[in-house]
Design an enzyme around this catalytic site. Sequence first.
Site, mmCIF file in Angstrom:
data_model
loop_
_atom_site.group_PDB
_atom_site.id
_atom_site.type_symbol
_atom_site.label_atom_id
_atom_site.label_comp_id
_atom_site.label_asym_id
_atom_site.label_seq_id
_atom_site.Cartn_x
_atom_site.Cartn_y
_atom_site.Cartn_z
ATOM 1 N N GLU A 4 82.079 11.029 -8.351
ATOM 2 C CA GLU A 4 83.128 10.108 -7.884
ATOM 3 C C GLU A 4 84.357 10.147 -8.781
ATOM 4 O O GLU A 4 85.451 9.814 -8.352
ATOM 5 C CB GLU A 4 82.591 8.664 -7.840
ATOM 6 C CG GLU A 4 81.888 8.327 -6.540
ATOM 7 C CD GLU A 4 81.621 6.835 -6.348
ATOM 8 O OE1 GLU A 4 81.797 6.055 -7.294
ATOM 9 O OE2 GLU A 4 81.208 6.468 -5.239
ATOM 10 N N HIS B 170 60.059 25.837 -9.734
ATOM 11 C CA HIS B 170 59.243 26.399 -8.656
ATOM 12 C C HIS B 170 59.912 26.211 -7.302
ATOM 13 O O HIS B 170 59.279 26.419 -6.267
ATOM 14 C CB HIS B 170 57.846 25.766 -8.682
ATOM 15 C CG HIS B 170 57.133 26.056 -9.966
ATOM 16 N ND1 HIS B 170 56.161 27.037 -10.091
ATOM 17 C CD2 HIS B 170 57.290 25.518 -11.210
ATOM 18 C CE1 HIS B 170 55.747 27.077 -11.358
ATOM 19 N NE2 HIS B 170 56.419 26.166 -12.050
ATOM 20 N N LYS C 236 83.507 4.827 5.766
ATOM 21 C CA LYS C 236 83.362 3.391 6.062
ATOM 22 C C LYS C 236 84.227 3.013 7.258
ATOM 23 O O LYS C 236 83.788 2.303 8.155
ATOM 24 C CB LYS C 236 83.780 2.546 4.850
ATOM 25 C CG LYS C 236 82.812 2.631 3.684
ATOM 26 C CD LYS C 236 83.248 1.691 2.569
ATOM 27 C CE LYS C 236 82.496 1.989 1.295
ATOM 28 N NZ LYS C 236 83.050 1.309 0.134
HETATM 29 O O1 PA5 Z 1 81.561 3.451 -8.426
HETATM 30 C C1 PA5 Z 1 81.878 2.717 -7.500
HETATM 31 O O2 PA5 Z 1 82.839 1.965 -7.580
HETATM 32 C C2 PA5 Z 1 81.063 2.660 -6.205
HETATM 33 O O3 PA5 Z 1 80.062 3.576 -6.162
HETATM 34 C C3 PA5 Z 1 80.461 1.281 -6.074
HETATM 35 O O4 PA5 Z 1 79.690 1.018 -7.207
HETATM 36 C C4 PA5 Z 1 79.587 1.124 -4.851
HETATM 37 O O5 PA5 Z 1 80.300 1.503 -3.710
HETATM 38 C C5 PA5 Z 1 79.127 -0.317 -4.701
HETATM 39 O O6 PA5 Z 1 80.220 -1.171 -4.616
HETATM 40 P P1 PA5 Z 1 80.077 -2.739 -4.777
HETATM 41 O O7 PA5 Z 1 79.514 -3.027 -6.114
HETATM 42 O O8 PA5 Z 1 81.458 -3.260 -4.605
HETATM 43 O O9 PA5 Z 1 79.146 -3.224 -3.690
#
Ligand code: PA5
Length: 445
Positions: free
Chosen positions: A287, A308, A422
């Site tokens: 990310e 393996h 989303k």
């Molecule tokens: O790193 C990030 O920001 C995302 O992966 C969030 O952690 C994930 O989408 C969960 O979001 P939230 O804590 O707002 O539910």
Amino acid sequence: MKHIEVNIKHALGNIGREQIEALLPEVADGLSKLHNGTGLGNDYIGWLDLPSRIDSGLLADLKSSAETLRANCDTVVAIGIGGSYLGAKAVIEALNNSFDAYISSSEAPKVLFAGQNIGEDYLYELQQYLADKRFGIIVISKSGTTTEPAIAFRLLKEQLERQMGKAEASKRIVAITDAKRGALRQLATEEGYKTFVIEDSVGGRFSVLTPVGLLPIAVAGYDIEALVNGAREMQKATLEPNLENPSALYAATRNALYRAGKKTEILVNYNPKLHFFGEWWKQLYGESEGKDHKGIFPAAVDNSTDLHSMGQWIQDGERTIFETVISVDSTRHSVIIPADDDNLDGLNYIAGKHVDQVNKMAELGTRIAHVDGGVPNMRITIPALEERYLGQLIYFFEKACGISGYLLGVNPFNQPGVEDYKRNMFALLEKPGYEQDTEAIKARI
Ligand code: PA5
């Protein structure tokens, strides 16, 4: 000071040390942007000094909430996804007995996870399992609006209230969310849940050392103070713009490899307890780096299991990969391979050895074979799977991730790409407010 070590000796070959050293000015620039808050995404660098900022009051509050849940629950479900899930899962799995799920006499409550998928069968089976349990819930969402944890929480909250009554259920629910914003904050206030805050300046994937990770880890019975202390040690060890700084060394080496055409990094462990550490690391780097059509693809394998399956590809497939091995020096327990009079399996040559001695030779033999096959190999050694060293490892990777993002020229602290699915999902589900998107997407299917 005993701490994690980074060894890049076997990463050299495709690149020379001079190519890594040539990146030092860029590393120094990245570090200075992080330390001075002048780089891209500088609103989200609250994690940087988090270990030294966590005060004893917060730690005491977390421990006391964990004790309350431990005293009143045989099972605690941590609900969250992405950064609100993977850090706690990684640390608990690394420290837990591998068969914890089957040990009924274990003193600590079982910590289960939900809201990290939209599996109908998963949720059905979880609800069945919880039907006769004294369970509690830690619901974690920074935004408070993420669909997966919201669905899981709606189901489990309703179940807990049915099983315990609303008043008792409210005492067994802890919410971790934004200080002011979001649906979860509003609900927690209305229902009187115990809450902890996720700071605005700490993004999800950098939040394991906040209540997001620390509360579930404490509920599982682990020493969150030692974890934070380990991170504090690494905070101090990663300040200087030189290659003695382990995060700088790792970031510079992987970036030099990327520039030399190595587009995929495989995080390798030789300890099954580290599987979810690989998952946490994949989110952190995936990310943070994968944007603007750039970024090292983060993959992970569990060896020797995956030797393996994926071993053939790594040894012999396209030469665009490098490996980073997390090597754990010592085991928690001792198992000696016994001698056998008949020796039909031919194993007497290793009789009397520890299982881990064989594992270490599998690791060494694989490294030599992969390096011979054109796969550069970095090694990160940690003394043991203990809270302190896991805290070091977490901070080490976080700091290196910040530097890596700036070396790549991207904002390591946003994730605009995760919004696209989303929007489509909401349009397909006909969420109010998405009417135009719904019309447009339906015309495409
Ligand atoms: O790193 C990030 O920001 C995302 O992966 C969030 O952690 C994930 O989408 C969960 O979001 P939230 O804590 O707002 O539910």
